[in-house]
Design a protein around this motif. Structure first.
Motif, mmCIF file in Angstrom:
data_model
loop_
_atom_site.group_PDB
_atom_site.id
_atom_site.type_symbol
_atom_site.label_atom_id
_atom_site.label_comp_id
_atom_site.label_asym_id
_atom_site.label_seq_id
_atom_site.Cartn_x
_atom_site.Cartn_y
_atom_site.Cartn_z
ATOM 1 N N VAL A 154 0.739 -1.324 -0.014
ATOM 2 C CA VAL A 154 0.020 0.102 0.014
ATOM 3 C C VAL A 154 0.952 1.175 -0.018
ATOM 4 O O VAL A 154 1.859 1.358 0.781
ATOM 5 N N VAL A 155 0.537 2.179 -0.827
ATOM 6 C CA VAL A 155 1.670 3.330 -1.115
ATOM 7 C C VAL A 155 0.913 4.584 -0.678
ATOM 8 O O VAL A 155 -0.124 4.859 -1.552
ATOM 9 N N ASP A 156 1.359 5.200 0.383
ATOM 10 C CA ASP A 156 0.537 6.454 0.765
ATOM 11 C C ASP A 156 1.279 7.640 -0.353
ATOM 12 O O ASP A 156 2.352 7.566 -0.678
ATOM 13 N N SER A 157 0.582 8.844 -0.660
ATOM 14 C CA SER A 157 0.950 9.746 -1.718
ATOM 15 C C SER A 157 2.261 10.374 -0.939
ATOM 16 O O SER A 157 3.046 11.041 -1.693
ATOM 17 N N PHE A 158 2.165 10.615 0.456
ATOM 18 C CA PHE A 158 3.205 11.208 0.890
ATOM 19 C C PHE A 158 4.518 10.530 1.279
ATOM 20 O O PHE A 158 5.331 10.924 1.672
ATOM 21 N N ASP A 159 4.519 9.263 0.958
ATOM 22 C CA ASP A 159 5.449 8.368 0.843
ATOM 23 C C ASP A 159 6.176 8.206 -0.481
ATOM 24 O O ASP A 159 7.227 7.545 -0.575
ATOM 25 N N MET A 160 5.488 8.643 -1.561
ATOM 26 C CA MET A 160 5.905 8.431 -2.915
ATOM 27 C C MET A 160 7.421 9.176 -3.210
ATOM 28 O O MET A 160 7.283 10.460 -2.716
ATOM 29 N N PRO A 161 8.299 8.771 -3.791
ATOM 30 C CA PRO A 161 9.524 9.496 -4.211
ATOM 31 C C PRO A 161 9.017 10.636 -5.007
ATOM 32 O O PRO A 161 8.345 10.641 -5.747
ATOM 33 N N PRO A 162 9.851 11.949 -4.538
ATOM 34 C CA PRO A 162 9.628 13.061 -5.484
ATOM 35 C C PRO A 162 10.083 12.960 -6.845
ATOM 36 O O PRO A 162 11.493 13.490 -7.065
ATOM 37 N N PHE A 214 -8.032 2.432 4.913
ATOM 38 C CA PHE A 214 -9.127 3.614 5.022
ATOM 39 C C PHE A 214 -8.593 4.809 4.300
ATOM 40 O O PHE A 214 -7.539 5.228 4.459
ATOM 41 N N VAL A 215 -9.622 5.332 3.222
ATOM 42 C CA VAL A 215 -9.208 6.543 2.541
ATOM 43 C C VAL A 215 -10.091 7.553 2.843
ATOM 44 O O VAL A 215 -11.372 7.079 2.840
ATOM 45 N N PRO A 216 -9.589 8.691 3.343
ATOM 46 C CA PRO A 216 -10.536 9.717 3.700
ATOM 47 C C PRO A 216 -11.308 10.410 2.589
ATOM 48 O O PRO A 216 -10.973 10.380 1.285
ATOM 49 N N GLY A 217 -12.371 11.044 2.827
ATOM 50 C CA GLY A 217 -13.567 11.600 2.119
ATOM 51 C C GLY A 217 -13.317 12.960 2.088
ATOM 52 O O GLY A 217 -12.368 13.635 2.959
ATOM 53 N N PRO A 218 -14.158 13.844 1.163
ATOM 54 C CA PRO A 218 -13.810 15.168 1.128
ATOM 55 C C PRO A 218 -14.266 16.067 2.540
ATOM 56 O O PRO A 218 -13.858 17.055 2.705
ATOM 57 N N VAL A 219 -15.216 15.592 3.418
ATOM 58 C CA VAL A 219 -15.449 16.187 4.496
ATOM 59 C C VAL A 219 -15.077 15.411 5.829
ATOM 60 O O VAL A 219 -15.432 15.894 6.929
ATOM 61 N N SER A 263 -9.335 19.186 3.932
ATOM 62 C CA SER A 263 -9.715 20.306 3.127
ATOM 63 C C SER A 263 -9.766 19.981 1.694
ATOM 64 O O SER A 263 -9.809 18.827 1.331
ATOM 65 N N SER A 264 -9.974 20.971 0.743
ATOM 66 C CA SER A 264 -10.074 20.489 -0.753
ATOM 67 C C SER A 264 -8.922 20.294 -1.252
ATOM 68 O O SER A 264 -9.088 19.959 -2.490
ATOM 69 N N THR A 265 -7.668 20.283 -0.690
ATOM 70 C CA THR A 265 -6.461 20.264 -1.314
ATOM 71 C C THR A 265 -6.020 18.843 -1.570
ATOM 72 O O THR A 265 -6.317 18.168 -0.426
ATOM 73 N N LEU A 266 -5.594 18.620 -2.417
ATOM 74 C CA LEU A 266 -4.900 17.341 -2.897
ATOM 75 C C LEU A 266 -3.533 17.280 -2.896
ATOM 76 O O LEU A 266 -2.654 18.142 -3.320
ATOM 77 N N PRO A 267 -2.641 16.089 -2.548
ATOM 78 C CA PRO A 267 -3.374 15.023 -1.835
ATOM 79 C C PRO A 267 -3.794 15.257 -0.329
ATOM 80 O O PRO A 267 -3.246 16.236 0.158
ATOM 81 N N ARG A 268 -4.882 14.461 0.152
ATOM 82 C CA ARG A 268 -5.377 14.693 1.380
ATOM 83 C C ARG A 268 -4.823 13.568 2.508
ATOM 84 O O ARG A 268 -4.571 12.634 2.099
ATOM 85 N N PRO A 269 -4.515 14.305 3.567
ATOM 86 C CA PRO A 269 -3.743 13.371 4.468
ATOM 87 C C PRO A 269 -4.572 12.363 5.119
ATOM 88 O O PRO A 269 -5.874 12.473 5.154
ATOM 89 N N PRO A 270 -3.990 11.387 5.877
ATOM 90 C CA PRO A 270 -4.858 10.168 6.329
ATOM 91 C C PRO A 270 -5.770 10.904 7.615
ATOM 92 O O PRO A 270 -5.428 12.047 8.050
ATOM 93 N N LEU A 271 -6.604 10.005 7.893
ATOM 94 C CA LEU A 271 -7.653 10.630 9.019
ATOM 95 C C LEU A 271 -6.787 10.596 10.285
ATOM 96 O O LEU A 271 -5.718 9.605 10.723
ATOM 97 N N ASP A 322 -5.339 10.452 0.472
ATOM 98 C CA ASP A 322 -6.320 10.286 -0.844
ATOM 99 C C ASP A 322 -5.692 11.360 -1.700
ATOM 100 O O ASP A 322 -5.462 12.375 -1.426
ATOM 101 N N PRO A 323 -5.212 10.889 -2.795
ATOM 102 C CA PRO A 323 -5.277 9.259 -3.343
ATOM 103 C C PRO A 323 -4.237 8.458 -2.733
ATOM 104 O O PRO A 323 -3.204 8.826 -1.983
ATOM 105 N N CYS A 324 -4.517 7.245 -2.981
ATOM 106 C CA CYS A 324 -3.208 6.067 -2.575
ATOM 107 C C CYS A 324 -3.301 5.079 -3.622
ATOM 108 O O CYS A 324 -3.884 5.139 -4.664
#
Length: 547
Positions: free
Chosen positions: A100-108, A370-375, A380-388, A408-410
């Motif tokens: 499982v790959v979190d957006s914030f763990d992906m290499p730049p 578990f992937v967070p939703g918009p609310v 916030s409305s910013t992507l990528p959205r951090p985990p719960l 979100d996304p993952c």
């Protein structure tokens, strides 16, 4: 036992092959030998094969990296081309090839338009982002798609001269338009607004205003922020009178992987296309492997937990077909986290879900993502959205061994496959921001949405004002190379279709059943979700009815 094992490892890797083993690599080798119960008299032979396979890797170095070491072990599991027929692919541990790959763990991974390739940035991305990143991420997005266009057969000139050499399509820069009024041009750039609010096209060299009165849009949805191809006439008032507009051509996954197989886009280790082909027999043999995807799992709805219990119990009855992973996407409450009892609703909901899962111990060998939703908090409305936040999820993660809360996304990686999970109401945002679309009463909006997202190679082809993105994490929203499957969890109606080899589906709302309205829709008792099967690369609808 441990000291003798370490001595054998150091003797083979360090002494014989002059490789430096960091602590993480040494611990991993010990773990593999221990878990597989390799006898002591076979250590040297196994380690010899492992070290030789590591040195064959494209990114091998004297300082052993954990990712390259893992990849060498995976290749040894699958066997070489010569002895592949002797290996039973159903006996390979598929869990070792799932991540499982979190957006914030992906290499730049950045795109270099000068070299026409990808490089990994030396410094990690920042949430705030530098001012230079504000322009560079859009330039990267534009550069990637331009490279795809120039590789397309319609834009590639023949190698030899002749009449056909004048028939291929040629792109023109906005910088080369001045003084050429009355001529037709093919331009590529991003739809945007100038300081006066007029629609224009921006490319790497400049900007030109657009006159859309005679425009004939092609298939797809066209919004500000989209990269588009425009055919039009440059006029004397320095405006392009648009005659036709279309999305850029897409590039299939195997083509991109063939070009950039040495790039580690996910941070799980780069795998070449040749190595990826070795996984195919194993994937086809494990037809029972599946991923369950649910969206809008409202834990505060009175019928959600009974429906989840019924669904989970159904999967426990046939142990051999138990899903490898359950992906639960938000929103996790009906009204969000704001209000007097908002935080309490979240805590109670996840505590109740924890108790439900603990009551079904045979299910706990599966992964729960578990992937967070918009609310969901503190989104916030910013992507990528951090985990719960752990405030609500700590009890579940402590009690459920394979539970993970991600961004979100993952992305899910299964052997050589990549499945992208995104939870945003994209259809509504794209429709509200339309600049143009094909006027056809029989148009399939679902196909147009899928085509737009994949042709744009991005999960959010929208301007910052509509859908803000973290500049230095824009690489986590890329769809390049094209994924194997894309899950667009949306409050829009469910669908499933395949475009250019990528299977795209929306599981629909779990709570409201038909995906139409609010909580009252589920009073009839229908709940739906989707199952994805990597062996076939296809999804199917699942549903249950509460009596």
């Amino acid at each position: 036992m441990v000291s003798s094992m370490r001595s054998a490892i150091v003797r083979v890797f360090s002494t014989k092959y002059s490789l430096t083993l960091p602590a993480s690599a040494l611990n991993y080798i010990e773990q593999v030998l221990t878990e597989n119960e390799i006898p002591e008299d076979e250590w040297n032979t196994g380690l010899e094969f492992w070290a030789k396979e590591y040195l064959k890797g494209e990114d091998s170095s004297s300082l052993v990296s954990l990712s390259a070491l893992r990849r060498a072990y995976e290749v040894l599991q699958l066997g070489t081309n010569e002895d592949a027929d002797d290996i039973d692919p159903s006996e390979i541990n598929v869990e070792a090839h799932f991540a499982v790959v979190d957006s914030f763990d992906m290499p730049p991974v950045r795109f270099d338009p000068v070299r026409g390739g990808f490089t990994t940035a030396r410094s990690g991305p920042s949430l705030a982002g530098q001012a230079s990143s504000r322009a560079s991420y859009l330039r990267e997005r534009w550069g990637i798609i331009k490279e795809i266009i120039l590789r397309n057969e319609n834009f590639t000139p023949p190698a030899l001269g002749g009449h056909d050499r004048t028939n291929y399509l040629k792109l023109t820069s906005t910088r080369n338009l001045l003084g050429r009024a009355g001529q037709l041009f093919l331009l590529f750039g991003m739809l945007a607004r100038d300081p006066e609010g007029r629609l224009c096209l921006e490319d790497g060299d400049g900007r030109v205003r657009l006159d859309m009165h005679d425009a004939v849009p092609g298939e797809g949805l066209f919004t500000e922020g989209c990269m588009v191809l425009i055919e039009g006439e440059y006029t004397i008032d320095e405006t392009v009178r648009v005659l036709a507009m279309g999305h850029p051509p897409s590039e299939k996954r195997e083509v991109s992987r063939g070009l950039h197989g040495h790039i580690d886009f996910l941070g799980t280790g780069a795998v070449s296309l040749k190595e990826e082909q070795k996984y195919l027999p194993t994937i086809l043999a494990n037809t029972q492997v599946s991923f369950v995807v649910l969206s809008d799992v409202w834990l505060d709805h009175p019928r959600t937990l009974p429906a989840l219990r019924r669904m989970f119990e159904g999967y426990t009855q046939a142990a051999e077909y138990k899903p490898m992973a359950f992906v639960l996407c938000g929103n996790f409450t009906q009204r969000g986290w704001e209000g007097e009892d908002g935080l309490k609703r979240y805590t109670n909901g996840f505590n109740a879900l924890t108790d439900l899962l603990l009551s079904l111990p045979t299910l706990l060998s599966s992964h729960f993502i578990f992937v967070p939703g918009p609310v969901d908090p503190w989104s916030s409305s910013t992507l990528p959205r951090p985990p719960l936040p752990a405030t609500f999820t700590s009890r579940l993660t402590q009690r459920i061994p394979k539970a993970r809360f991600v961004s979100d996304p993952c992305r899910l990686k299964y052997f050589g496959q990549e499945i992208v999970i995104c939870r945003q109401d994209l259809m509504g945002k794209m429709m509200r921001g339309l600049v143009g679309s094909k006027q056809d009463p029989g148009v399939d909006m679902k196909r147009y949405l899928v085509q737009t997202v994949l042709d744009q190679s991005h999960l959010s082809p929208l301007p910052q004002a509509t859908r803000p993105t973290l500049w230095e994490y824009d690489h986590a929203l890329r769809l390049y190379p094209m994924p194997t499957a894309l899950v667009l969890c949306d409050k829009y109606e469910r669908y499933e279709l395949t475009y250019e080899g990528c299977h795209v589906f929306n599981p629909g709302r779990f709570v409201s059943g038909g995906g139409g309205g609010g909580a009252s829709d589920s009073e009839g008792g229908e709940f739906e979700w989707a199952m994805y099967y990597p062996a076939t690369g296809r999804s199917e609808r699942s549903a249950l009815t509460l009596e």
